[in-house]
Design a protein around this motif. Structure first.
Motif, PDB file in Angstrom:
ATOM      1  N   GLY A  24      59.752 153.431 132.319  1.00  0.00           N
ATOM      2  CA  GLY A  24      58.356 153.104 132.077  1.00  0.00           C
ATOM      3  C   GLY A  24      57.522 153.737 133.174  1.00  0.00           C
ATOM      4  N   MET A  25      56.371 153.160 133.485  1.00  0.00           N
ATOM      5  CA  MET A  25      55.520 153.699 134.536  1.00  0.00           C
ATOM      6  C   MET A  25      55.439 152.700 135.680  1.00  0.00           C
ATOM      7  SD  MET A  25      51.580 155.059 134.448  1.00  0.00           S
ATOM      8  CE  MET A  25      50.824 153.434 134.464  1.00  0.00           C
ATOM      9  N   MET A  49      58.023 148.058 131.616  1.00  0.00           N
ATOM     10  CA  MET A  49      59.193 147.917 132.486  1.00  0.00           C
ATOM     11  C   MET A  49      59.570 146.458 132.637  1.00  0.00           C
ATOM     12  SD  MET A  49      58.785 150.412 135.800  1.00  0.00           S
ATOM     13  CE  MET A  49      60.017 149.399 136.657  1.00  0.00           C
ATOM     14  N   GLY A  50      60.859 146.208 132.723  1.00  0.00           N
ATOM     15  CA  GLY A  50      61.308 144.922 133.184  1.00  0.00           C
ATOM     16  C   GLY A  50      61.186 144.869 134.699  1.00  0.00           C
ATOM     17  N   TRP A  76      53.512 144.612 131.021  1.00  0.00           N
ATOM     18  CA  TRP A  76      52.581 145.605 131.561  1.00  0.00           C
ATOM     19  C   TRP A  76      52.209 145.162 132.974  1.00  0.00           C
ATOM     20  CZ3 TRP A  76      48.605 146.916 127.095  1.00  0.00           C
ATOM     21  CH2 TRP A  76      49.292 147.574 126.064  1.00  0.00           C
ATOM     22  N   TRP A  77      53.219 145.109 133.828  1.00  0.00           N
ATOM     23  CA  TRP A  77      53.048 144.593 135.178  1.00  0.00           C
ATOM     24  C   TRP A  77      52.172 145.519 136.015  1.00  0.00           C
ATOM     25  CZ3 TRP A  77      54.602 139.846 134.975  1.00  0.00           C
ATOM     26  CH2 TRP A  77      55.729 139.482 134.214  1.00  0.00           C
ATOM     27  N   LYS A 184      59.209 149.037 125.321  1.00  0.00           N
ATOM     28  CA  LYS A 184      58.765 147.766 124.765  1.00  0.00           C
ATOM     29  C   LYS A 184      58.213 146.874 125.868  1.00  0.00           C
ATOM     30  CE  LYS A 184      63.143 145.187 125.159  1.00  0.00           C
ATOM     31  NZ  LYS A 184      64.140 144.356 124.437  1.00  0.00           N
ATOM     32  N   ALA A 185      57.368 145.938 125.455  1.00  0.00           N
ATOM     33  CA  ALA A 185      56.885 144.873 126.327  1.00  0.00           C
ATOM     34  C   ALA A 185      57.103 143.558 125.599  1.00  0.00           C
ATOM     35  CB  ALA A 185      55.410 145.060 126.663  1.00  0.00           C
TER      36      ALA A 185
END
Length: 312
Positions: A24-25, A49-50, A76-77, A184-185
């Motif tokens: 992810g980013m 991201m997890g 979407w941390w 995915k989120a």
């Protein structure tokens, strides 16, 4: 010119065993001793991201396994902050996320998904965001948005009614979806990550008031002088598409901790906070008279400063 020697950078990625394949980013990273062995460990968060935790084992980082309690934590941390919020002597964490005040809803059973591939073979990646409605996943954006990105679909979808009920598996064939990168989120909750010890964690949503808008900035401190760590949260995001509207419902939020990992929101009229704009960072500065300054940095606006009098 003297050669750059003493500060030379050396790539040790392979040595520290941090696998960032398809992460992810990444939006924030924190060095923190979550294992309590005196060595700084690493936590990474980001969009799609997890929560990823890497334990420092004699100078090498090894990622915690899925049984650590961090599986199914994709979000979407935006940011992460440490503190011992339950008084058990180890570091816990507060994480800023999108929140619940959005058209997009995410869960383990019905995640928000991003399909990424160069569908039209023009050399650039085409991201297609999908979310669930009544147990079916549909592209988030309108026909005009999607066809503006992928003109090859214009002949397939002439009328809006032809596109209205299409899922991504209807838009693209099985062959066209081969090789797609899928993100995915499963949660949009700004959260409290409790450290249970022995590299085990439990993720819990913060109170509902913390979910009104995206959280990008977190500061910890004993703001009411009761001996327990509290939270100051801020954020907002104005760059949404028109159909989503601005995310601007956070005017600065004070959450009072009780020393056992629970938090209670304080009304803005009581806390005195009136923060406008997109806040991206917060720091507190102690003054000689034992009061504190709280400094908030914003996008495209001057900083805003509050004074907190902690004298009883």
């Amino acid at each position: 010119m003297e050669p750059f020697v003493h500060g030379k950078f050396i790539d040790i990625t392979e040595e520290i065993n941090v696998n960032l394949t398809n992460p992810g980013m990444i939006t924030d990273a924190l060095w923190s001793d979550f294992s309590g062995d005196g060595n700084l460990d690493l936590l990474l968060v980001g969009e799609f991201m997890g929560i990823r935790a890497f334990k420092n084992l004699n100078g090498k980082l090894s990622e915690l396994p899925s049984l650590s309690g961090l599986s199914e934590s994709e979000g979407w941390w935006n940011t992460i902050k440490e503190g011992d919020f339950d008084g058990d002597g180890d570091m816990d964490y507060i994480l800023g996320n999108l929140g619940f005040n959005s058209q997009l809803k995410a869960s383990v059973e019905e995640p928000v998904e991003l399909y990424a591939k160069d569908f039209d073979n023009n050399g650039s990646i085409d991201p297609i965001l999908c979310s669930y409605i009544n147990r079916k996943s549909y592209p988030v954006f309108s026909k005009g948005d999607l066809l503006g990105q992928l003109s090859m679909l214009k002949n397939k979808y002439v009328k809006y009614s032809e596109y209205a009920n299409e899922q991504i598996s209807d838009i693209f064939s099985e062959e066209e979806l081969k090789g797609v990168t899928k993100f995915k989120a499963v949660t949009f909750a700004s959260s409290y990550l409790e450290n249970l010890g022995n590299s085990q964690f439990e993720l819990q949503p913060l109170p509902s008031e913390a979910q009104f808008s995206p959280i990008y900035a977190i500061e910890t401190g004993d703001f009411n002088a009761d001996g327990y760590l509290d939270l100051l949260l801020a954020g907002n995001f104005f760059g949404n598409r028109v159909k989503f509207g601005r995310s601007d419902a956070n005017n600065g939020l004070l959450l009072l901790g009780n020393g056992i990992g629970e938090f209670q929101a304080v009304d803005n009229r009581t806390s005195g906070l009136n923060v406008l704009g997109e806040v991206r960072d917060i720091i507190t500065l102690p003054l000689i008279d034992k009061s504190k300054l709280v400094v908030l940095a914003k996008n495209n606006l001057d900083i805003q400063i509050f004074k907190l009098n902690t004298q009883q």
